[in-house]
Motif scaffolding. Structure first.
Motif, short mmCIF file in Angstrom:
data_model
loop_
_atom_site.label_atom_id
_atom_site.label_comp_id
_atom_site.label_asym_id
_atom_site.label_seq_id
_atom_site.Cartn_x
_atom_site.Cartn_y
_atom_site.Cartn_z
N TYR A 173 52.67 16.49 25.67
CA TYR A 173 51.39 17.05 25.26
C TYR A 173 50.83 17.89 26.39
O TYR A 173 51.25 17.75 27.56
CB TYR A 173 50.40 15.94 24.87
CG TYR A 173 49.93 15.08 26.02
CD1 TYR A 173 48.70 15.30 26.63
CD2 TYR A 173 50.72 14.05 26.52
CE1 TYR A 173 48.26 14.52 27.68
CE2 TYR A 173 50.30 13.26 27.57
CZ TYR A 173 49.07 13.49 28.15
OH TYR A 173 48.65 12.72 29.19
N TYR A 198 47.38 18.92 28.40
CA TYR A 198 46.00 18.50 28.65
C TYR A 198 45.48 19.29 29.84
O TYR A 198 46.06 19.24 30.93
CB TYR A 198 45.96 16.99 28.94
CG TYR A 198 44.58 16.39 28.89
CD1 TYR A 198 44.07 15.87 27.71
CD2 TYR A 198 43.79 16.32 30.04
CE1 TYR A 198 42.80 15.30 27.66
CE2 TYR A 198 42.53 15.76 30.00
CZ TYR A 198 42.04 15.25 28.81
OH TYR A 198 40.78 14.70 28.76
N ASP A 239 45.72 10.26 30.18
CA ASP A 239 44.86 11.17 29.42
C ASP A 239 45.03 11.01 27.91
O ASP A 239 44.05 10.95 27.17
CB ASP A 239 45.14 12.62 29.83
CG ASP A 239 44.71 12.91 31.26
OD1 ASP A 239 43.68 12.36 31.68
OD2 ASP A 239 45.42 13.67 31.96
N ILE A 240 46.27 10.94 27.45
CA ILE A 240 46.49 10.84 26.00
C ILE A 240 46.07 9.46 25.49
O ILE A 240 45.56 9.33 24.36
CB ILE A 240 47.97 11.12 25.65
CG1 ILE A 240 48.15 11.28 24.14
CG2 ILE A 240 48.88 10.04 26.21
CD1 ILE A 240 47.45 12.47 23.57
N THR A 241 46.22 8.43 26.32
CA THR A 241 45.81 7.08 25.89
C THR A 241 44.29 7.00 25.76
O THR A 241 43.77 6.44 24.79
CB THR A 241 46.32 6.03 26.90
OG1 THR A 241 47.74 6.12 27.00
CG2 THR A 241 45.95 4.63 26.44
N LEU A 288 42.33 9.53 25.22
CA LEU A 288 41.96 10.39 24.09
C LEU A 288 42.13 9.65 22.77
O LEU A 288 41.24 9.69 21.90
CB LEU A 288 42.83 11.65 24.10
CG LEU A 288 42.52 12.68 23.01
CD1 LEU A 288 41.21 13.40 23.32
CD2 LEU A 288 43.65 13.68 22.85
N SER A 348 40.02 17.10 20.89
CA SER A 348 41.16 16.31 20.41
C SER A 348 42.08 17.15 19.54
O SER A 348 43.31 17.04 19.64
CB SER A 348 40.66 15.08 19.63
OG SER A 348 39.89 14.24 20.46
N VAL A 384 44.27 19.25 21.75
CA VAL A 384 45.34 18.49 22.43
C VAL A 384 46.38 18.01 21.43
O VAL A 384 47.60 18.12 21.68
CB VAL A 384 44.73 17.30 23.20
CG1 VAL A 384 45.84 16.44 23.81
CG2 VAL A 384 43.79 17.79 24.29
N LEU A 385 45.95 17.49 20.30
CA LEU A 385 46.89 16.93 19.32
C LEU A 385 47.83 17.99 18.75
O LEU A 385 48.97 17.68 18.38
CB LEU A 385 46.12 16.24 18.19
CG LEU A 385 45.39 14.95 18.57
CD1 LEU A 385 44.57 14.44 17.39
CD2 LEU A 385 46.38 13.87 19.01
N VAL A 390 50.96 18.11 20.74
CA VAL A 390 51.79 16.89 20.84
C VAL A 390 53.11 17.10 20.12
O VAL A 390 53.16 17.50 18.96
CB VAL A 390 51.04 15.68 20.25
CG1 VAL A 390 51.97 14.47 20.16
CG2 VAL A 390 49.83 15.34 21.09
#
Length: 485
Positions: free
Chosen positions: A43, A45, A124-126, A128, A166, A169-170, A173
């Motif tokens: 991902y 970020y 960061d992803i966790t 988020l 979000s 960012v998503l 992914v």
């Protein structure tokens, strides 16, 4: 569907009514976790591309487990990180793993040097995903402990900024899976439905909010109300009433529905269910006509306190990464609420106002926003709790642990051996008794929970505690019977 085309809008129309589809967020989080088990996730970020591997979560769990009885991540077990023991249909273990606590602990342990720096890529992803889960599952009109995303959605709430970020960012992914065999192995980037549907759910929630505020003048929205758990629970009760019936006909459905109405939906909520118990009630249950209750008088139990002199001289050491002060701060919160209240003298002695205690760094990292919501124990109180932990652990590590009266024995020794930093003459005695009681309760509870987890195979034990060693041997002898079942 008739034209074999994908619908790319946030709503569709049925008989003149706009329908905005929303996916169940906990199940989407579970889907992301399941894909992480056998794929790496990439991902972007803040314009930086990062890679998340399942091994990182296993390393975090392994380091945390080595800290002993009091851990930073006390909820995590083998069922969270061991692919052979993970229940892929269970939502709870997925949301507990992809949580704010895991991200904070990872950041904390990498800063200490206990974890390799590459593990930071999961932070960061966790965070988020955890913030998204809270924002799409909020159920409080107030902000609990500084978690701003658990509050209601409003015009000026931070939910909107989070949702916009979000989605950005998503959309970056990707999951990397390995295909082919032998010399033809290659890595392929793929997208998964869980991520795509999470984006659609965010867009759907934004569309619902626009309608509610413009057409109906809503001031706030609790997003947890937009879920299907009550419906799932209702149909689950219908199917499990009397005997399991996954496909009841109309007559069976009507009969079960009437019976549930009379019994106040008094069906046991399955501990394996993927939805919360909603607590809805319709009628008063009628089974009280068949039952009579009588007050039970407590039996007076006399016990002789047996003290082992060897216990008093033991001084156990515990690897500490901040978990001791975090637990001490939690107990201190209860003391302030129930005993100290507004006493300035007590607070001055018990709290660390000047951030002079470096062991409170983890507590500071656990804060959601730049404001003190948690309690920071003073150095004197930390040393006191450390002594209590050592003495309590000395009792529990013995081969023949007392089955009754153990709390009384421990409390007696603590009153003799521990120097308490309570100086307020008004609250001193009451605070000492309450603090001892809470400390011993949580330490014994943690010890018992560890034994239960060892017996059930949720954690492995390789230490010196005689009771835990016996529990591990018990599991090792019987695990093949469990596997056969």
């Amino acid at each position: 569907m008739r034209r074999n085309k994908e619908w790319r809008y946030d709503s569709f129309s049925v008989n003149g009514h706009n329908i905005i589809p929303l996916f169940d967020v906990p199940h989407l989080i579970k889907g992301i976790r399941n894909n992480l088990l056998n794929k790496n996730m990439t991902y972007t970020y803040n314009n930086e591309k990062k890679v998340v591997k399942w091994d990182y979560y296993q390393m975090v769990y392994g380091v945390d487990k080595a800290y002993g009885e009091l851990r930073l991540l006390n909820k995590l077990t083998e069922e969270h990180v061991n692919p052979d023991k993970i229940n892929k249909m269970k939502v709870k273990t997925a949301t507990q793993l992809l949580s704010h606590s895991v991200a904070v602990v990872t950041e904390h342990l990498t800063a200490r040097g206990d974890l390799p720096q590459e593990c930071r890529q999961l932070v960061d992803i966790t965070i988020l995903l955890d913030n998204l889960f809270d924002s799409l599952n909020g159920n409080s009109l107030h902000i609990p402990n500084g978690n701003i995303y658990k509050g209601p959605v409003k015009n000026d709430s931070p939910h909107h900024e989070l949702w916009q970020k979000s989605k950005t960012v998503l959309k970056t992914v990707k999951f990397i899976k390995t295909t082919g065999v032998g010399s033809n192995i290659r890595l392929v980037e793929t997208t998964v439905p869980s991520v795509a549907n999470l984006i659609k759910t965010i867009e759907g929630m934004e569309a619902i909010w626009r309608i509610l505020i413009r057409k109906y003048g809503f001031d706030a929205l609790l997003t947890r109300n937009l879920n299907q758990d009550p419906l799932e629970n209702f149909f689950g009760n219908i199917r499990s009433y009397g005997a399991r019936n996954n496909a009841p006909n109309t007559m069976a459905f009507e009969g079960a529905f009437k019976a549930l109405l009379l019994n106040n939906y008094n069906m046991p909520h399955s501990k394996f269910a993927n939805c919360e118990s909603d607590g809805n009630k319709c009628l008063e249950t009628l089974d009280f006509f068949l039952k009579e209750t009588y007050p039970n008088s407590p039996n007076e139990i006399e016990s002789n306190i047996m003290l082992n002199n060897d216990i008093l001289t033991q001084n156990l050491t515990h690897v500490d990464a901040g978990q001791r002060n975090y637990v001490c701060g939690w107990i201190l919160t209860k003391c302030l609420k129930n005993i100290v209240k507004g006493c300035r003298k007590c607070k001055k002695t018990l709290l660390d106002y000047k951030d002079s205690n470096t062991n409170n760094i983890f507590i500071k990292r656990k804060e959601y926003i730049n404001k003190r919501w948690l309690c920071y124990p003073s150095k004197e109180l930390e040393n006191c709790f450390h002594d209590i932990q050592n003495i309590t652990q000395s009792f529990l590590i013995e081969k023949d642990v007392l089955k009754s009266g153990i709390k009384t024995n421990i409390s007696t020794v603590l009153n003799i051996m521990v120097e308490f930093p309570f100086k307020c003459y008004i609250h001193k005695e009451e605070l000492r008794k309450y603090f001892i009681s809470q400390c011993v309760n949580i330490l014994i509870n943690s010890w018992c929970r560890s034994i239960n987890r060892i017996i059930s195979g949720k954690i492995k034990y390789l230490g010196d505690d005689e009771t835990k060693k016996a529990a591990q041997e018990y599991y090792n002898k019987r695990k093949h019977y469990k596997n056969k079942k």
